[in-house]
Structure formats: C-alpha cells, structure tokens
Design a protein around this motif. Structure first.
Motif, PDB file in Angstrom:
ATOM      1  N   PRO A  41       0.822  -1.208   0.000  1.00 55.67           N
ATOM      2  CA  PRO A  41       0.000   0.000   0.000  1.00 55.67           C
ATOM      3  C   PRO A  41       0.857   1.259   0.000  1.00 55.67           C
ATOM      4  O   PRO A  41       2.032   1.234   0.351  1.00 55.67           O
ATOM      5  N   TRP A  42       0.255   2.359  -0.415  1.00 55.93           N
ATOM      6  CA  TRP A  42       0.921   3.661  -0.335  1.00 55.93           C
ATOM      7  C   TRP A  42       0.920   4.104   1.125  1.00 55.93           C
ATOM      8  O   TRP A  42      -0.127   4.180   1.761  1.00 55.93           O
ATOM      9  N   VAL A  43       2.091   4.387   1.667  1.00 53.80           N
ATOM     10  CA  VAL A  43       2.204   4.714   3.094  1.00 53.80           C
ATOM     11  C   VAL A  43       2.718   6.129   3.322  1.00 53.80           C
ATOM     12  O   VAL A  43       3.381   6.408   4.311  1.00 53.80           O
ATOM     13  N   GLY A  44       2.398   7.018   2.391  1.00 51.42           N
ATOM     14  CA  GLY A  44       2.691   8.430   2.616  1.00 51.42           C
ATOM     15  C   GLY A  44       3.692   9.024   1.653  1.00 51.42           C
ATOM     16  O   GLY A  44       3.438  10.067   1.053  1.00 51.42           O
ATOM     17  N   GLU A  45       4.850   8.377   1.478  1.00 49.56           N
ATOM     18  CA  GLU A  45       5.880   8.895   0.585  1.00 49.56           C
ATOM     19  C   GLU A  45       6.347   7.836  -0.408  1.00 49.56           C
ATOM     20  O   GLU A  45       7.215   8.106  -1.230  1.00 49.56           O
ATOM     21  N   LYS A  46       5.755   6.674  -0.333  1.00 50.17           N
ATOM     22  CA  LYS A  46       6.234   5.545  -1.127  1.00 50.17           C
ATOM     23  C   LYS A  46       5.214   4.424  -1.019  1.00 50.17           C
ATOM     24  O   LYS A  46       4.299   4.455  -0.194  1.00 50.17           O
ATOM     25  N   PHE A  47       5.363   3.422  -1.875  1.00 53.01           N
ATOM     26  CA  PHE A  47       4.669   2.166  -1.664  1.00 53.01           C
ATOM     27  C   PHE A  47       5.468   1.356  -0.642  1.00 53.01           C
ATOM     28  O   PHE A  47       6.710   1.370  -0.648  1.00 53.01           O
ATOM     29  N   SER A  48       4.779   0.640   0.216  1.00 52.66           N
ATOM     30  CA  SER A  48       5.452  -0.114   1.269  1.00 52.66           C
ATOM     31  C   SER A  48       6.457  -1.112   0.706  1.00 52.66           C
ATOM     32  O   SER A  48       7.483  -1.382   1.327  1.00 52.66           O
ATOM     33  N   GLY A  49       6.174  -1.650  -0.476  1.00 47.97           N
ATOM     34  CA  GLY A  49       7.076  -2.637  -1.085  1.00 47.97           C
ATOM     35  C   GLY A  49       8.133  -2.043  -1.979  1.00 47.97           C
ATOM     36  O   GLY A  49       8.902  -2.772  -2.604  1.00 47.97           O
ATOM     37  N   ILE A  50       8.186  -0.696  -2.079  1.00 47.78           N
ATOM     38  CA  ILE A  50       9.229  -0.028  -2.874  1.00 47.78           C
ATOM     39  C   ILE A  50       9.845   1.071  -2.021  1.00 47.78           C
ATOM     40  O   ILE A  50       9.663   2.270  -2.266  1.00 47.78           O
ATOM     41  N   PRO A  51      10.570   0.714  -0.965  1.00 43.35           N
ATOM     42  CA  PRO A  51      11.086   1.736  -0.037  1.00 43.35           C
ATOM     43  C   PRO A  51      12.051   2.712  -0.680  1.00 43.35           C
ATOM     44  O   PRO A  51      12.183   3.846  -0.228  1.00 43.35           O
ATOM     45  N   GLN A  52      12.726   2.289  -1.764  1.00 42.02           N
ATOM     46  CA  GLN A  52      13.708   3.170  -2.388  1.00 42.02           C
ATOM     47  C   GLN A  52      13.080   4.368  -3.088  1.00 42.02           C
ATOM     48  O   GLN A  52      13.782   5.274  -3.534  1.00 42.02           O
ATOM     49  N   MET A  53      11.749   4.412  -3.165  1.00 39.69           N
ATOM     50  CA  MET A  53      11.090   5.556  -3.790  1.00 39.69           C
ATOM     51  C   MET A  53      11.422   6.861  -3.073  1.00 39.69           C
ATOM     52  O   MET A  53      11.402   7.934  -3.692  1.00 39.69           O
ATOM     53  N   THR A  54      11.733   6.800  -1.791  1.00 37.88           N
ATOM     54  CA  THR A  54      12.046   8.019  -1.035  1.00 37.88           C
ATOM     55  C   THR A  54      13.362   8.637  -1.479  1.00 37.88           C
ATOM     56  O   THR A  54      13.651   9.784  -1.150  1.00 37.88           O
ATOM     57  N   THR A  55      14.178   7.917  -2.245  1.00 42.85           N
ATOM     58  CA  THR A  55      15.474   8.429  -2.711  1.00 42.85           C
ATOM     59  C   THR A  55      15.415   8.921  -4.148  1.00 42.85           C
ATOM     60  O   THR A  55      16.432   9.311  -4.699  1.00 42.85           O
ATOM     61  N   TYR A  56      14.237   8.904  -4.763  1.00 36.97           N
ATOM     62  CA  TYR A  56      14.119   9.320  -6.160  1.00 36.97           C
ATOM     63  C   TYR A  56      14.226  10.852  -6.253  1.00 36.97           C
ATOM     64  O   TYR A  56      13.298  11.573  -5.894  1.00 36.97           O
ATOM     65  N   ASP A  57      15.342  11.348  -6.772  1.00 39.07           N
ATOM     66  CA  ASP A  57      15.567  12.780  -6.853  1.00 39.07           C
ATOM     67  C   ASP A  57      14.958  13.409  -8.098  1.00 39.07           C
ATOM     68  O   ASP A  57      14.670  14.603  -8.121  1.00 39.07           O
ATOM     69  N   PHE A  58      14.764  12.618  -9.154  1.00 36.44           N
ATOM     70  CA  PHE A  58      14.334  13.172 -10.431  1.00 36.44           C
ATOM     71  C   PHE A  58      12.811  13.179 -10.604  1.00 36.44           C
ATOM     72  O   PHE A  58      12.303  13.751 -11.550  1.00 36.44           O
ATOM     73  N   PHE A  59      12.101  12.531  -9.688  1.00 38.34           N
ATOM     74  CA  PHE A  59      10.683  12.317  -9.884  1.00 38.34           C
ATOM     75  C   PHE A  59       9.855  12.955  -8.767  1.00 38.34           C
ATOM     76  O   PHE A  59      10.302  13.070  -7.628  1.00 38.34           O
ATOM     77  N   LYS A  60       8.638  13.344  -9.110  1.00 38.20           N
ATOM     78  CA  LYS A  60       7.615  13.693  -8.130  1.00 38.20           C
ATOM     79  C   LYS A  60       6.587  12.566  -8.158  1.00 38.20           C
ATOM     80  O   LYS A  60       5.987  12.290  -9.193  1.00 38.20           O
ATOM     81  N   LEU A  61       6.409  11.914  -7.032  1.00 41.94           N
ATOM     82  CA  LEU A  61       5.534  10.757  -6.948  1.00 41.94           C
ATOM     83  C   LEU A  61       4.362  11.083  -6.038  1.00 41.94           C
ATOM     84  O   LEU A  61       4.532  11.726  -5.001  1.00 41.94           O
ATOM     85  N   ARG A  62       3.175  10.635  -6.412  1.00 39.63           N
ATOM     86  CA  ARG A  62       2.047  10.860  -5.525  1.00 39.63           C
ATOM     87  C   ARG A  62       0.984   9.793  -5.740  1.00 39.63           C
ATOM     88  O   ARG A  62       0.876   9.200  -6.812  1.00 39.63           O
ATOM     89  N   PHE A  63       0.245   9.571  -4.659  1.00 45.18           N
ATOM     90  CA  PHE A  63      -0.883   8.647  -4.693  1.00 45.18           C
ATOM     91  C   PHE A  63      -2.073   9.386  -4.110  1.00 45.18           C
ATOM     92  O   PHE A  63      -2.005   9.912  -2.990  1.00 45.18           O
ATOM     93  N   VAL A  64      -3.154   9.455  -4.872  1.00 44.25           N
ATOM     94  CA  VAL A  64      -4.348  10.193  -4.471  1.00 44.25           C
ATOM     95  C   VAL A  64      -5.484   9.219  -4.248  1.00 44.25           C
ATOM     96  O   VAL A  64      -5.727   8.335  -5.081  1.00 44.25           O
ATOM     97  N   SER A  65      -6.162   9.351  -3.133  1.00 40.70           N
ATOM     98  CA  SER A  65      -7.323   8.509  -2.848  1.00 40.70           C
ATOM     99  C   SER A  65      -8.411   9.380  -2.247  1.00 40.70           C
ATOM    100  O   SER A  65      -8.230   9.986  -1.196  1.00 40.70           O
TER     101      SER A  65
END
Length: 817
Positions: free
Chosen positions: A212-236
């Motif tokens: 699940p999306w846990v605020g700044e990343k998907f729980s199963g993709i923890p490295q998303m917090t280190t993505y410098d080139f991207f803006k990531l978001r999950f809207v519900s």
C-alpha cells in the motif's frame, strides 16, 4: 467506450462512411474529420517529443497504429491501438468521424479497430506533448484519451488506478514479444479492495505486489524516497484512487514499462543513446508474492531467505528443511482473547502484508489503532496507514493470515503482530497490553504461560535429541563439515550426483578451472552445474569450505546461486544453478561468439558485474572481498544476465575493516592489483582493480595478459593507458562492434576502467562510486592517474611466460609513448 474489434452489424455503416474521409491528411499534431492519416504519414506533438502513426514492431511485417518517441533513434513504442487486429499491408488509414469516433481501416473499408466516445461538438483528436492522444470537442473536454487505455507503459501525468464511480481500472498488459504487441501473459493492475495497492499477475497468479501507499512511497518499494528526479504521488478520495509520477526536470525522459518477460522496469533515456534501467521488480525471490507463505518473513540478505515471525513455527517442518516454504508458519501458542494474556511484537523495516482484506481507518492515531486491535479478537496485526516526515497517521488492521511480508536492510515500516503473552518476551519497542484484572491473577496467568512455554520447548529439545541419535551418514558428514548449524545447506548423496551427471560423463562436461571440472546435470528435475574438486587441484578443503561458507549466505541477481554440496570420502562437490551461456571469457575472447555481444549487451554485463560487486562490498550483511574476479568467473544466465561465481578465494572482513593481508598470494595474474601481487595486501580496492581490467577486456575484446607491443611489452592495461593519453582511445574498442556503438558511452567506460586500475589503491574509486559513474557524465569524471600494470616477460623463443609464479610479474607505472 473503447474497443479492439467492433460488431459486424456496424461494418456496413462504417464501410459506407469511411471512403468519404479518404482525402489528403494534414500535417501537425491533430486529426480532424475529413482529413485522415494514411500509413506513411504521422502526427507529431507540438514539442516534437512524440510521434503517432503506423509501424511494424521488431521483425514483424504487420502494421499497427502506435505512439513512440520522435527524437529517439531506438524506436520505443509507448501505446498501440490495434494490438490484436493488425493490418497485413500498408493500405491502412486512421480517421475520425463527425461524431468523434476513431477508426483504423484499410482501403477496402474494413475496420480493424474503433474507439467510440460520447459525441462531442466539432471533434478533433490531438497528440499532446505528454504522449496522450485525446479526442476533444469545442468545449475542450476529453471525450476519449489513450491515457485511459494504456498498453504496457506508464508515462508522466498518466494516472494508473481506479474510478470509484464506474469501478473501472487502468491496467497494463505486456506485449507477447518484441515482435508482437498483442496482450501477453502479464498484467499490472491496481487492487481496489482494502487499502489500494498494485499487483503484477501472470495469468491469474499473483507475481509481485507494490504494497500500500504509506505516505511517501509504496510499502514494497522503499527506495522511492530516494528518487531525486521524480515527483511521486498517490491520491485517494471519494471519486478515484490513482498513482502518477512527473519529472522535476521535464527534459529527462522516463517511463514505466511492463516487459514481455514479466519484469516491471523504470527506464531513463541517456543522451548517449540508450535507455538506462533505474528500477525493476521483481528484484529477487523475496519480491515474489507470498514466497515464504503466511506468517513468515522473507529477508534477501540472509542465507535462508524465509523465517517465521516471532511466536510462530513452520507449518511443515520437514518441507521447511528442504527450503520449501510455501506452507508458511503457524502460531506456537494460541492467543486466548478472553484471558487477556497477549500482547504485540514489533517487526521493523517491513513490507506490510497484503492489504486486500485490511480494515482501514484514516483518522485514528496509533494508540487508538492499538486499542481497536485489542478489542477485536480477530485482529492479527496493525500498522500505521501513512508515515509522513516521521509522523504516523491512520490505522490498518489485519485479520486472518499475514501474507507477503519481507524485511529490508534499513527501510520499510513497523508492523505490530498479536501474540500470546508467553511469546511476546522482552522485545524492544514491542507494545504490550493486558486487560485490567487483579494483579495477583495477572501474575498467575503470566507464570502459567511461561511454564507452558518452558515445557513445550523442553519436549521439542527432547525430540531433536532423539532425531540426532539416529542421524544418517550424510548428516554426520554435515556435522564434520561444520556447515549445518550455521548454513543449513542441502547435502546430496554421491549416488544422486553420479546419476545426475551420467557418472561425470565427458558429454556433460562444461569446462574446467582451478578447482576442477564442471559438469552439467539434472538433479531433482532441475538443470544444475556440478563442480567437482580434482584430486590434483591446488584448491583443497580450505577453499571448498570457504566457498560453501561464503556463497551460501549471499542472495543477489548478479551472484551465482549455490544449491547444495556433497562430501563423500575424497569427493568434494558443489552444486550450482545452471548458467546456459557459460562463462563470459568464452564470448569476449572468441571472435565468432564476440559478434553476439553488441554494445548494449556488453554495457549491461559490465554494470551487472558492478552491482554484484557492490552487493559483496557494501549491501550484503557480510563484507566480502572476492580476490579472483575475472572474465572466466563471470557466468551468463538467460538474457545474458551476468553472475559472479567462484568464491573459493573470497575473504569475509569486518564492515569497518579496510584491508587484509596474506602470506599466500592466490588469484589470477593479469587481474591482480600491484599491492596484492607484491605485498599480499588485499582490500575492496584490489577487487576494483580486477573489475577495471575486466571492463577494458569487455570493451576491447582482448585479454590483459596478451602482448600488444613487442618493443614495450605492454599488456592491455598499458596499451589502453597509452592510447588514452594520445587521444586514440577509440582504437581500444573491439573491432567486431563496427560502428554500431555509442561512442561517448564507450569512451566513458574506458575512462572508468582506467580509474579502477590506477596504481595506488587510494586513487581508485569505491565500487559504489563506480556504479554511479556509469550513469553520469564522462566530463565530470576525474582524470585517471597512471595504472599499475604488468610487463609480460618474453621467453627466449618469443612466447610469453605463462608461469604461475608471482616472481614472474613486474608491476610499474608508465607514461605515454
């Protein structure tokens, strides 16, 4: 409405209308009524980034309408309209009707594909700068858009998720192959049940889960917090739930693609002329859905990937010993909700379990969440729904089985698992709760629980002791090897190995190294490589045991996997996963086979070896110095994926230990660093030196020990250094590549190779820096200093000396010619 095929009853109408639309198409980015787009003409987005038209994928002659990047020489298709209904010739036309319908038809009026949106006023279809192909009317609203009907690719600004009103989801489906864009075996889709998450399926079987999306990343993709080139978001919200990404720098091209082999990849385009792999999944066995079964955790840094959660034990102990973990675990002590004798244990750095059936409360705090779980006897665990800037929000509560949990090294979230009080123990950070009852009664319950636990463990120890007294000869050998207590590595009987290799027949022999011969075998229905210690081998029991103890602890896609071993009398045998393409040296040093290594394959092998070495030096729970990295110790799996092998000479050092020293210098000349060959000093920097030699060999197709200049008696390293100083580094590149390689990237790799073989260890980069260098700009790299290289001795007959003595080698630094 979106359709691939249309009903036959409508064909007469379309066949009558479409011929009136066949007039010369206009140029630009838009398709309008009365001006269709024939095969051979294209729409181009206003910024010039995307192109739409007819194309033939790969080796296919069929014609499809698709969208691809306009300025990229490597055609990269991101959307296909008529995936399942291609045209057989070039008579196709894409047109839009007066009511806004899109049609692909041929010269006879046969319709192959149609999209029939709600009727807008004065419709037009436009290829937007985002890569979206949209039908809109005079009011500007989109009546239909390709972004709502993706094929295998996600682009920036594309929403992937679910519309709660219509209950429609936006799925990706892989191509069947590089030549066939029809829907393949794999699907990437958002799961709308419970707390939304994304899944990768093969057919109907779950392969991978984002968590699940846990605020700044998907729980199963923890490295998303280190993505410098991207803006990531999950809207519900009440209308929709979706994930999207955008680029902070819009000049950088990136896409998420579901490949035909079932791998989800994030790719970034490099100016050098290729797509760079930025992220992918599944990455390892722990990424495969439910790999360890319910109530178990998977940890890729451990030799045994699966372990039961605290307070749980294997459901099938015998299968567990055989590394068959699919049955998972069961509770060691039942939780009696009415008694109140229970609590929670905290699992840190975790990928949260499958949230398809989770109960979610967005407004609860963590204390409220814990209280709610305590009041619900069916609640098995709880966790925060979101963690933003270290602050926890919301509540997730699981009932039933906890499935697909994995542990990360330094990331992930906190999961609180409900246990019987006897199993809670003194776990740090594990919150406890006992229902308010008299202190004396509470103490009595605690003592009874502890006594029950003690008696259960005593009975278990007695059973283990009884089994030990009846151990087999194979188990006795395992004890003698001192591997079972630490490694639990499968042991095989010699007759099974003999049967698997047809008695080590010459027909099954794959090759031979310093350890001994290697045979192809079929063991338990699986192809394996059987490595047999030769009686004449200089590598004895110490090296055998070293390889067993080191590699059994490692799990990485760029390291060869050790499946088991056999010790019987003087026989010492290792069983590995089978590598269908053999070793790297058989490709790069043989002219005919070198033709199979185009530049992209060579670059992928080089960076794969670098990632494997990074895992050994830094990312594994052990710090390992290989000491014998060379082309023959790099094996090639399916897809030419490189795997480092042969850990007989490897050394495990402390995480804070910079180097080691040995009186016995072992390894392969041509790959040894100067400080190791002359002084016996080895470190991670000596591995970097070996890697640098390997990089230069990959680019040049030449062995380092060969002599290239009879006057100067230079090897490859020396020759490459002189050519680089003279500005002639292009001459280093293997002639078999012809002109079909990105020059800038090849020259960057040569520079990185020379940085790795510098004479002084402190001048060489760490392997982590090397990995970053491959994705960076060549001009930003430091200037290499002179290398430590080997001057090959020439024998009286003119041949080079192939002695295995260190005394036959001279290391020095050289200057330009």
């Amino acid at each position: 409405m979106f359709g691939g095929r249309i009903q036959s009853k409508n064909l007469f109408f379309f066949a009558a209308v479409l011929p009136t639309l066949f007039v010369v198409s206009g140029a630009g980015d838009s398709l309008v009524f009365g001006r269709p787009l024939p095969d051979g003409e294209f729409l181009v987005s206003s910024d010039g980034v995307f192109k739409l038209g007819f194309f033939s994928p790969g080796k296919s002659s069929f014609r499809y309408v698709g969208i691809w990047y306009n300025r990229i020489t490597v055609q990269t298709v991101i959307w296909v309209a008529n995936r399942e209904t291609p045209l057989k010739d070039s008579t196709g036309v894409l047109s839009i009707s007066a009511s806004g319908g899109l049609f692909i038809s041929d010269s006879r009026g046969k319709v192959y594909w149609a999209a029939l949106p709600a009727m807008p006023a004065r419709p037009a279809a436009k290829l937007l700068p985002t890569g979206n192909f949209a039908v809109s009317g005079a009011a500007g609203e989109y009546a239909w858009q390709s972004f709502d009907h993706p094929t295998d690719t996600i682009l920036p600004y594309m929403k992937v998720g679910v519309d709660w009103t219509t209950r429609k989801t936006k799925n990706l489906t892989s191509w069947k192959s590089a030549d066939d864009p029809a829907p393949g075996d794999y699907t990437f889709y958002p799961n709308i049940h419970g707390d939304p998450q994304t899944f990768l399926l093969k057919g109907e079987n779950q392969v991978w889960r984002s968590g699940p999306w846990v605020g700044e990343k998907f729980s199963g993709i923890p490295q998303m917090t280190t993505y410098d080139f991207f803006k990531l978001r999950f809207v519900s919200n009440a209308k929709e739930a979706y994930y999207e990404f955008t680029m902070k720098n819009t000049s950088i091209l990136s896409r998420l693609v579901l490949q035909a082999n079932g791998v989800m990849e994030r790719l970034v385009w490099k100016e050098e002329g290729h797509w760079t792999l930025y992220w992918y999944a599944p990455r390892d066995d722990c990424d495969h859905y439910g790999y360890c079964g319910p109530f178990a955790v998977c940890d890729a840094s451990q030799s045994l990937l699966c372990d039961c959660l605290r307070g749980f034990e294997p459901s099938s102990p015998e299968n567990w010993k055989l590394r068959d973990w699919k049955d998972g675990c069961r509770r060691s002590t039942a939780v009696e909700c009415e008694s109140g004798a229970y609590g929670f244990v905290k699992v840190t750095n975790a990928k949260l379990p499958d949230t398809s059936r989770v109960a979610m409360e967005k407004t609860m705090g963590m204390e409220e969440c814990r209280e709610a779980c305590l009041r619900n006897c069916s609640c098995a665990a709880y966790a925060a729904a979101q963690v933003v800037n270290g602050t926890e929000h919301g509540c997730l509560m699981w009932s039933g089985e906890l499935v697909d949990i994995r542990i990360y090294y330094d990331d992930g979230g906190d999961l609180f698992v409900r246990l019987a009080l006897a199993d809670v123990g003194d776990s740090p950070g594990a919150p406890r709760r006992i229902w308010p009852i008299p202190a004396a009664a509470a103490l009595l319950l605690l003592l009874l629980a502890l006594l029950s636990r003690f008696l259960w463990r005593r009975r278990k120890s007695n059973r283990v002791a009884m089994r030990s007294s009846h151990s087999t000869k194979s188990q006795q050998r395992k004890v003698e090897m001192n591997t079972s207590p630490e490694l639990d590595l499968p042991m095989y009987e010699l007759p099974a190995i003999i049967a698997a290799t047809d008695d080590f027949s010459a027909a099954n022999k794959l090759g031979e190294g310093g350890f001994g011969p290697v045979y192809r075998g079929l063991l338990e229905g699986k192809e394996v490589a059987v490595k047999r210690l030769a009686k004449s081998s200089s590598q004895g029991l110490n090296e055998f045991m070293n390889e067993v103890s080191v590699i059994a602890k490692l799990q990485h896609r760029n390291l060869v996997g050790l499946l088991g071993c056999c010790v019987d009398g003087e026989e010492r045998i290792l069983i590995y996963e089978y590598m269908p393409h053999g070793s790297l040296d058989s490709f790069i040093f043989e002219k005919d086979k070198a033709l199979q290594l185009d530049w992209s394959t060579r670059f992928r092998i080089i960076t794969g070896v670098a990632r494997g070495l990074l895992y050994l030096h830094q990312d594994s729970r052990l710090r390992i110095i290989h000491r014998d990295l060379k082309a023959s110790n790099v094996l090639l799996a399916d897809g030419m994926n490189p795997k480092i092998s042969d850990f007989g000479l490897a050394r495990v050092v402390a995480s804070d230990e910079a180097e080691g020293n040995t009186r016995r210098v072992v390894g392969t000349y041509g790959y040894m660093s100067p400080e190791y060959a002359m002084d016996g000093t080895f470190s991670v920097k000596s591995d970097v030196f070996s890697f640098g030699v390997l990089v230069l060999e990959m680019i040049s197709g030449r062995k380092n020990r060969a002599i290239f200049d009879s006057d100067h008696r230079l090897n490859l390293v020396g020759d490459a250094w002189n050519l680089w100083k003279e500005g002639k580094e292009r001459e280093i590149v293997d002639s078999s590549l012809g002109a079909s390689f990105p020059t800038a990237e090849a020259l960057k790799c040569i520079k990185i190779g020379l940085l790795c073989v510098q004479e002084r260890p402190e001048d060489r980069p760490e392997i982590e820096t090397v990995v970053l260098m491959f994705g960076g700009n060549s001009e930003a790299l430091p200037r290499p200093k002179p290398p430590g290289f080997i001057v090959a001795r020439v024998c009286p007959d003119g041949s080079s000396n192939s002695s295995n003595s260190v005394n036959d080698i001279t290391f020095t630094a050289i200057s330009g010619r």
